[in-house]
Write a protein that holds these residues in place. Structure first.
Motif, PDB file in Angstrom:
ATOM      1  N   PRO A 273       1.140  -1.356   0.297  1.00 19.55           N
ATOM      2  CA  PRO A 273      -0.175   0.146  -0.245  1.00 19.55           C
ATOM      3  C   PRO A 273       1.029   1.426   0.201  1.00 19.55           C
ATOM      4  N   PRO A 274       0.404   2.404  -0.782  1.00 20.76           N
ATOM      5  CA  PRO A 274       1.152   3.926  -1.017  1.00 20.76           C
ATOM      6  C   PRO A 274       1.009   4.612   0.938  1.00 20.76           C
ATOM      7  N   PRO A 275       1.991   4.607   1.703  1.00 17.74           N
ATOM      8  CA  PRO A 275       3.090   5.593  -0.111  1.00 17.74           C
ATOM      9  C   PRO A 275       4.167   4.635   0.029  1.00 17.74           C
ATOM     10  N   LYS A 276       4.821   4.922  -1.146  1.00 18.51           N
ATOM     11  CA  LYS A 276       5.599   3.949  -1.565  1.00 18.51           C
ATOM     12  C   LYS A 276       6.386   4.577  -2.841  1.00 18.51           C
ATOM     13  N   SER A 277       7.800   4.401  -3.317  1.00 19.67           N
ATOM     14  CA  SER A 277       8.170   4.479  -4.241  1.00 19.67           C
ATOM     15  C   SER A 277       9.452   3.549  -4.631  1.00 19.67           C
ATOM     16  N   THR A 278       9.774   3.566  -5.556  1.00 14.90           N
ATOM     17  CA  THR A 278      10.801   2.416  -6.189  1.00 14.90           C
ATOM     18  C   THR A 278      11.890   3.021  -7.363  1.00 14.90           C
ATOM     19  N   GLY A 279      12.653   2.489  -7.706  1.00 15.01           N
ATOM     20  CA  GLY A 279      13.049   3.066  -9.144  1.00 15.01           C
ATOM     21  C   GLY A 279      14.063   1.274 -10.017  1.00 15.01           C
ATOM     22  N   ARG A 280      14.548   1.842 -10.639  1.00  6.73           N
ATOM     23  CA  ARG A 280      16.086   0.737 -11.344  1.00  6.73           C
ATOM     24  C   ARG A 280      16.464  -0.300 -10.321  1.00  6.73           C
ATOM     25  N   GLU A 281      16.529   0.356  -8.878  1.00  3.06           N
ATOM     26  CA  GLU A 281      17.023  -0.874  -7.849  1.00  3.06           C
ATOM     27  C   GLU A 281      16.190  -2.204  -8.219  1.00  3.06           C
ATOM     28  N   LEU A 282      14.920  -1.750  -8.607  1.00  2.00           N
ATOM     29  CA  LEU A 282      14.740  -2.714  -8.429  1.00  2.00           C
ATOM     30  C   LEU A 282      14.073  -3.440  -9.553  1.00  2.00           C
ATOM     31  N   PHE A 283      13.458  -1.990 -10.616  1.00  2.00           N
ATOM     32  CA  PHE A 283      13.033  -2.391 -11.829  1.00  2.00           C
ATOM     33  C   PHE A 283      13.888  -1.978 -13.442  1.00  2.00           C
ATOM     34  N   GLY A 284      14.939  -2.539 -12.813  1.00  2.00           N
ATOM     35  CA  GLY A 284      16.213  -2.732 -14.181  1.00  2.00           C
ATOM     36  C   GLY A 284      16.588  -4.085 -14.618  1.00  2.00           C
ATOM     37  N   VAL A 285      17.834  -4.227 -14.918  1.00  2.00           N
ATOM     38  CA  VAL A 285      18.546  -4.665 -15.588  1.00  2.00           C
ATOM     39  C   VAL A 285      18.309  -6.163 -15.291  1.00  2.00           C
ATOM     40  N   ALA A 286      18.316  -7.093 -13.685  1.00  2.00           N
ATOM     41  CA  ALA A 286      18.119  -7.927 -12.834  1.00  2.00           C
ATOM     42  C   ALA A 286      16.603  -8.355 -13.249  1.00  2.00           C
ATOM     43  N   TYR A 287      16.083  -7.969 -12.731  1.00  2.00           N
ATOM     44  CA  TYR A 287      14.569  -7.381 -13.073  1.00  2.00           C
ATOM     45  C   TYR A 287      13.610  -8.430 -14.771  1.00  2.00           C
TER      46      TYR A 287
END
Length: 407
Positions: A273-287
């Protein structure tokens, strides 16, 4: 009226978006006029260095300092160039280049990535990834390169930078920071709206009708991948010959694999649930590599793979709305690079059914430069002593002034 320059390079690392904006008013009477908007591509070598750092490549402190300087110089040049043919700006708001973002309440995962959630619920699609640390970080951390002090020195213009730090210091995610700006520029007296930015990462600002304490009901969070996986996939499939799927044409020639999309939507981040934030650390090359591995049994063509990844972006946005909004909006307005992906926009419209999917261009605010405009406004507010964050969106304990002033 004040001439302000807004500067930002997002998680796609395409280049520096620069906006020269004429701003007047404060909040409810806020008015802006975009005088010029230009994207200045990074030099190829600099872009590759940034992407390598974002992907987790180790560098020395000396190399980090050199990269910080190089980005600041590129941002300063963009600020100088955007003023050509216009009277000089009196203020710059520079978001800089994000190279690392760790939201609060995360654990280090066994695969080296950061994840959010309980130790008993690994932050992955597989059970193979386990937590190394049992203690979450109570505060987030976010690093933007391109020092404001250097930009101020090179341009001779007061520069506001490091916007995320103050929000993080009071327990916030430090992102997304634009919902408050969206509220004053894009609210409507009768209609609830979602302003969906689709950069490398997607983020939404939910703005209820402008009545009955509406400001207290505004929400915002990162919805998940925007263009990040699509761009990485295009780069992978073309061996680096292309960096993005123009208009989504390649993906549009394929067919989404819906079982894969359903599998990927089980990812913990989409259910947090929000609040939440993300980035390339998750949705990046490994993903992406895990996505490619998951797709092997379906023997997808390149076009089918891109269609499936596009469907993940669209479906994750819609799932976030249906799960976490108090009610669905009457309209959705897209901005950012993903708003130009016609196939992605089409899929969003199909999934949202009768809810209109438009771009912010259609209500007079540039979809290409809305984020740069927002940081011009945040700098303008900081200079006036007006708080810029929205605690309901970032999770901060209070409203704070955003950004450090460099003269």
């Amino acid at each position: 009226m004040t001439y302000v320059i807004g500067l930002i390079s997002g998680t796609s690392v395409d280049g520096i978006d620069a906006a020269l904006v004429d701003i007047s008013g404060t909040d409810l009477d806020l008015k802006i006029e975009l005088l010029a908007g230009v994207t200045y591509p990074y030099p190829a070598e600099l872009r590759e260095r940034i992407l390598a750092v974002c992907a987790g490549e180790s560098i020395s402190m000396a190399e980090l300092a050199e990269l910080d300087d190089a980005i600041a110089i590129a941002f300063a040049q963009a600020a100088q160039n955007i003023q050509n043919g216009h009277k000089p700006a009196s203020l710059i708001g520079s978001h800089g280049q994000t190279v690392y973002h760790r939201p609060p309440g995360e654990w280090r995962m066994g695969n080296g990535e950061w994840g959010i959630g309980k130790k008993t619920t690994p932050y992955s699609r597989t059970d193979a990834i386990t937590c190394v640390s049992t203690t979450p970080h109570s505060l987030g951390y976010s690093l933007q390169l391109g020092r404001g002090a250097v930009i101020a020195h090179l341009t001779g213009i007061t520069t506001i930078s490091n916007f995320r730090a103050a929000d993080i210091a009071v327990g916030g995610q430090g992102a997304p920071l634009v919902p408050r700006v969206d509220a004053y520029l894009l609210s409507h007296p009768q209609e609830g709206r979602c302003i969906q930015n689709i950069g490398g990462i997607g983020n939404v600002a939910y703005i209820p009708p402008r009545r009955d304490n509406w400001l207290e009901k505004i929400l915002g969070w990162d919805t998940g991948p925007g263009n990040s996986l699509l761009d990485l996939a295009v780069h992978h499939l073309t061996a680096g010959a292309k960096t993005y799927d123009e208009n989504g044409d390649w993906a549009a020639s394929g067919t989404p694999c819906h079982p894969l999309v359903e599998q990927w939507l089980n990812q913990d981040y989409f259910h947090l649930p929000p609040p939440k934030s993300t980035g390339r650390e998750l949705f990046g090359v490994a993903y992406l590599h895990q996505c490619l591995k998951d797709a092997e049994i379906y023997q997808l063509s390149s076009a089918d793979l891109l269609a499936t990844l596009t469907e993940l972006t669209a479906a994750s946005i819609v799932q976030n709305y249906r799960t976490f909004l108090p009610q669905m909006p009457q309209q959705v307005f897209l901005c950012g690079g993903g708003s130009r992906n016609l196939y992605l926009k089409h899929r969003l419209q199909i999934l949202l059914q009768s809810i209109s999917v438009l771009t912010t261009d259609e209500v007079g605010l540039s979809a290409d430069f809305k984020e740069a405009i927002a940081f011009a406004v945040l700098a303008y507010w900081r200079n006036l002593g007006i708080p810029g964050n929205l605690p309901a969106a970032t999770g901060a304990s209070q409203e704070v002034l955003l950004g450090e002033i460099n003269r």
